[in-house]
Design a protein around this motif. Structure first.
Motif, short mmCIF file in Angstrom:
data_model
loop_
_atom_site.label_atom_id
_atom_site.label_comp_id
_atom_site.label_asym_id
_atom_site.label_seq_id
_atom_site.Cartn_x
_atom_site.Cartn_y
_atom_site.Cartn_z
N ASP A 599 0.85 -1.19 0.00
CA ASP A 599 0.00 0.00 0.00
C ASP A 599 0.89 1.24 0.00
O ASP A 599 1.94 1.26 0.65
N GLU A 600 0.47 2.28 -0.72
CA GLU A 600 1.24 3.53 -0.82
C GLU A 600 2.67 3.26 -1.31
O GLU A 600 3.66 3.52 -0.62
N PHE A 601 2.78 2.73 -2.51
CA PHE A 601 4.08 2.40 -3.09
C PHE A 601 4.93 3.65 -3.33
O PHE A 601 6.16 3.60 -3.26
N ALA A 602 4.30 4.80 -3.59
CA ALA A 602 5.05 6.03 -3.85
C ALA A 602 5.87 6.43 -2.63
O ALA A 602 7.02 6.88 -2.76
N ASP A 603 5.30 6.26 -1.44
CA ASP A 603 6.03 6.59 -0.22
C ASP A 603 7.26 5.69 -0.07
O ASP A 603 8.31 6.12 0.40
N LEU A 604 7.14 4.46 -0.49
CA LEU A 604 8.26 3.51 -0.41
C LEU A 604 9.38 3.93 -1.35
O LEU A 604 10.56 3.88 -0.99
N ILE A 605 9.03 4.36 -2.56
CA ILE A 605 10.04 4.77 -3.52
C ILE A 605 10.75 6.05 -3.05
O ILE A 605 11.96 6.21 -3.22
N LEU A 630 2.33 -9.84 -7.32
CA LEU A 630 2.44 -8.53 -6.71
C LEU A 630 1.15 -7.75 -6.87
O LEU A 630 0.53 -7.75 -7.95
N ILE A 631 0.73 -7.09 -5.80
CA ILE A 631 -0.39 -6.14 -5.85
C ILE A 631 0.14 -4.83 -5.29
O ILE A 631 0.48 -4.74 -4.10
N ILE A 632 0.24 -3.81 -6.13
CA ILE A 632 0.83 -2.53 -5.74
C ILE A 632 -0.24 -1.45 -5.85
O ILE A 632 -0.90 -1.32 -6.88
N ALA A 633 -0.40 -0.69 -4.77
CA ALA A 633 -1.36 0.41 -4.74
C ALA A 633 -0.61 1.72 -4.57
O ALA A 633 0.30 1.83 -3.73
#
Length: 815
Positions: A599-605, A630-633
């Motif tokens: 969840d919230e993949f942008a924050d991870l990047i 993979l399930i990416i949100a």
């Protein structure tokens, strides 16, 4: 014109009633009651049929059947006059003894309905049982012409009908052909099975003869009676004249074949008898022939072992550790609506007239228009008059939205697979789609998919079910508050209702720390984590990198297992393992599906950068075949968040409402997501057509009930443990010998202290080194305590402030 308009209105009023009748399906209570009725009816038929044949009651009851209205008439049937009537109708006037198959049919049908089992198999049962009834009935009619009660009237008459045209011989051949069809396609009998049965019987008989005469068998193998010429190729063959045996070395099985022809696999299986015929030893033995024969015997042994294990123990069942596990019941979910869609006829008529009038203002005539009402959106399909350009209608999107005073008008020109143009108009009073209605639908319950996911309902009010295993990865995006987190919960809930804990595991990454925490309760059932970690749900971005790299290690390990098993994907591998054709002692194991949810993949990047991107790209490219999905949100999958390499491996995408057409194109590669109405309204594509779906709603209390239900049951000792990953940066030997330091160690230390930045790239630029040598220098500097440990995308800290302090450091080391 007035008459045609009135006719259209009548047709539209009657259309919903007809559609409701066609789409009617019995609910759970109705299926159970109907199933119980059929089971009891089958028992009644059995009683009536048995009493029909007992003591010749059918003859005494025949005269009484015509007087059913006379209550004084006495019948011998155990089920009374009704039983006598049924027996006479079905047995005597029907199929004779073959009618007993009908008892089985009604009984099984009742069980399938009452226990809510899949009805697909039931269709096959009905077809082959009715086929068997006809064949058996005609067979009795052919051989028992003097006893009509055995074949029944139908069997007798069919027999006479066939004999009139093809004679007795032709009738018999036809019946034999029908019997062969039944044995081959229903019983699955084949010439190979018949031959293997006789071969095994023959081998067992010969082995028993050999065990009765051990002395004769021993003398037959006495190698001293034969002269063997010396040959240089015989160095690898060892024959013992005092002991008549030879060994087949098998790493996993290691059986020894001696003169008594037994393979000792104690304590796994019983001794397997093999047939070794005494044969004359040729004067010259060639090594190549011996090796080939030996390999063939090894293959035979392995195949026999697998078949014997399956015969003795059955197929391997991965769910045995949690054999009493119960899936969540549908009652744990909440019903938010009455289950149907309320059709507002006035709203439909009003919107239709406004669409027609708006198009007519621009000189676009409509030949036909019809409406399909969905939970939140109604689709108006129009067929324009000949000569009208589609692009002209498409350009009027905003004008139609203005005339309808509605938000989220979407024009599909044309609708794929149809010769119509679609105009999607939001309903004034949308109907909420509950997770209960989606999970309880027949389409989901009977879905024969590896990883079925029930997303919601389409515009035509059909449950939308997709297979995650075929996607193979899913990208979810949309603005804040439009339903991404609810969509993730719907995906996870679908899998919890369909897959046993032994079949699927989840790796959950939740940077927000509140969306997926409820699934902590099922940690020892469904979750996977790294060894020596406390929480299975990852909320710290620093731990995500190790988890992703661990999944890459798991992927590589699984590919090695697939290579050894000579299969191409996880489905074939698990089928082979279930059939006991893979030896656990050789490292083989049952492989569950692993689903990574982020969840919230942008924050991870933003926090980890390349450290996350590389393993994600590897998993997206390679992990499909070995069961890692993979399930990416994320809110907006822009290029700096999801690179083109990653995005290319996510053909399946879900777009919730976004604010601009550019964002829609970024997600779906087409516009449309900007015209959604929010609250779970989504567009789904798998690289082909775009489907509009109203996502099923599941609230936090419902998820909590499901996790409580699963968490209260017996679980595994721990969560599913992923392989431990030790990165190059974290696996440093801090006790490094000073003599092993690089010749440029001091110079590198001075550069790092001057710049106050511990970076391998800095050393590459200043010293003109390759990355590997610069990396080793950084490791040595960390071991010496000059720089700090690895901190993800940040530069390492420098523990020495200036060059004078560095000189003091080296002087202290020398002393």
């Amino acid at each position: 014109m007035a008459k045609s308009t009135k006719k259209e209105t009548v047709d539209k009023k009657s259309a919903p009633k007809t559609e409701n009748l066609k789409s009617w399906r019995p609910n759970k209570q109705q299926r159970f009651v109907l199933g119980c009725l059929l089971v009891l009816f089958s028992i009644a038929l059995l009683v009536a049929f048995i009493s029909f044949y007992v003591n010749g009651q059918w003859q005494t009851d025949q005269s009484a059947i015509s007087e059913l209205g006379d209550r004084s008439e006495v019948v011998q049937n155990w089920l009374g006059k009704f039983g006598a009537f049924l027996a006479d109708l079905i047995v005597y006037r029907g199929f004779g003894l073959a009618s007993f198959v009908l008892v089985r049919l009604f009984f099984l049908t009742g069980l399938f309905l009452a226990l809510e089992m899949s009805t697909k198999r039931l269709k096959s049962i009905w077809f082959w049982d009715l086929f068997a009834i006809i064949i058996v009935s005609v067979l009795f009619g052919f051989f028992a012409t003097s006893a009509p009660e055995l074949g029944g009237t139908i069997g007798y008459e069919l027999n006479l009908f066939l004999q009139d045209y093809i004679g007795k011989t032709g009738t018999l051949l036809t019946l034999l052909f029908g019997l062969i069809i039944y044995l081959i396609f229903k019983i699955k009998l084949s010439p190979e099975k018949i031959q293997s049965y006789f071969d095994s019987t023959k081998k067992e008989f010969k082995s028993e003869l050999g065990s009765l005469k051990p002395q004769q068998a021993e003398s037959a193998y006495n190698l001293e009676e034969f002269a063997i010429e010396e040959d240089p190729q015989l160095d690898n063959i060892h024959l013992k004249s005092d002991v008549t045996q030879f060994e087949i070395n098998k790493e996993a099985l290691k059986p020894t074949i001696n003169h008594s022809s037994e393979i000792d696999l104690n304590p796994v299986v019983k001794p397997l008898q093999m047939d070794i015929k005494p044969a004359t030893v040729a004067p010259v033995v060639h090594t190549e022939e011996f090796v080939i024969e030996k390999a063939e015997e090894e293959d035979i042994i392995e195949e026999n072992l697998a078949s014997r294990l399956v015969a003795d123990f059955g197929l391997f069942d991965p769910t045995l550790d949690l054999s009493n596990y119960k899936f969540p019941t549908i009652d744990l979910l909440k019903e938010y609506s009455t289950g149907g869609i309320t059709i507002n006829q006035e709203e439909l008529e009003e919107n239709k007239n406004k669409i027609v009038d708006t198009l007519r203002n621009y000189k676009i005539e409509i030949a036909q228009i019809k409406a399909t009402v969905g939970p939140s959106v109604t689709l108006y399909e129009i067929v324009p008059e000949a000569g009208i350009r589609i692009s002209k209608i498409k350009s009027l999107e905003d004008d139609i939205a203005l005339s309808l005073s509605a938000l989220g008008i979407r024009i599909i020109a044309p609708i794929p697979g149809k010769g119509t143009i679609g105009i999607e108009v939001p309903n004034k009073n949308p109907t909420m789609v509950s997770m209960k209605s989606v999970i309880g639908s027949a389409k989901f319950q009977e879905a024969e998919m590896e990883l079925p996911i029930a997303l919601g309902k389409t515009i035509s009010n059909e449950t939308f079910v997709v297979d995650l295993a075929k996607m193979p990865h899913l990208l979810m995006a949309g603005a804040t508050g439009q339903g991404k987190s609810v969509g993730l919960n719907a995906v996870l809930t679908s899998l919890l209702y369909k897959k046993h804990p032994a079949e699927v595991k989840f790796v959950l990454v939740d940077p927000k720390k509140v969306e997926l925490t409820l699934f902590n309760k099922i940690e020892r059932h469904y979750l996977a984590k790294l060894p020596d970690t406390d929480d299975a749900i990852i909320t710290d971005n620093a731990k995500v990198v190790n988890t992703l790299n661990s999944l890459c290690v798991e992927m590589d390990n699984r590919y090695s297992l697939l290579k050894d098993a000579m299969v191409r994907n996880i489905k074939e591998y698990n089928e082979k393992f279930r059939a006991r054709k893979l030896n656990p002692e050789a490292g083989h194991r049952f492989l569950p599906y692993i689903i990574l949810v982020v969840d919230e993949f942008a924050d991870l990047i933003m926090t980890a950068g390349k450290e996350v991107e590389i393993p994600i790209a590897r998993l997206a490219q390679l992990a499909r075949a070995i069961g890692i999905h993979l399930i990416i949100a994320t809110q907006r999958p822009s290029v700096n968040v999801i690179t083109g390499l990653i995005k290319a491996n996510f053909p399946a995408r879900i777009a919730f409402r976004v604010t601009s057409k550019i964002d829609s194109r970024t997600i779906l590669d087409t516009q449309g997501a900007d015209q959604l109405i929010g609250r779970g309204d989504l567009l789904y594509t798998n690289g082909n057509d775009v489907v509009r779906v109203q996502c099923a709603f599941i609230d936090t209390p419902e998820v909590e009930k499901i996790t409580d239900f699963i968490g209260s049951q017996k679980a595994y000792a721990t969560a599913y443990l992923l392989p431990e990953f030790v990165g190059e940066e974290t696996g440093i030997n801090l006790d490094m010998d000073i003599s092993e330091r690089d010749t440029l160690f001091r110079e590198a230390a001075e550069i790092i202290v001057n710049a106050q930045q511990g970076s391998a790239s800095l050393l590459q630029r200043k010293l003109k080194l390759g990355y590997n040598r610069a990396g080793r220098l950084i490791d040595q500097l960390e071991a010496a305590g000059i720089v700090g440990p690895f901190e993800g995308s940040k530069a390492r800290s420098v523990n020495i402030s200036d060059l004078s302090a560095l000189d003091q450091f080296f002087n202290n080391e020398q002393n």
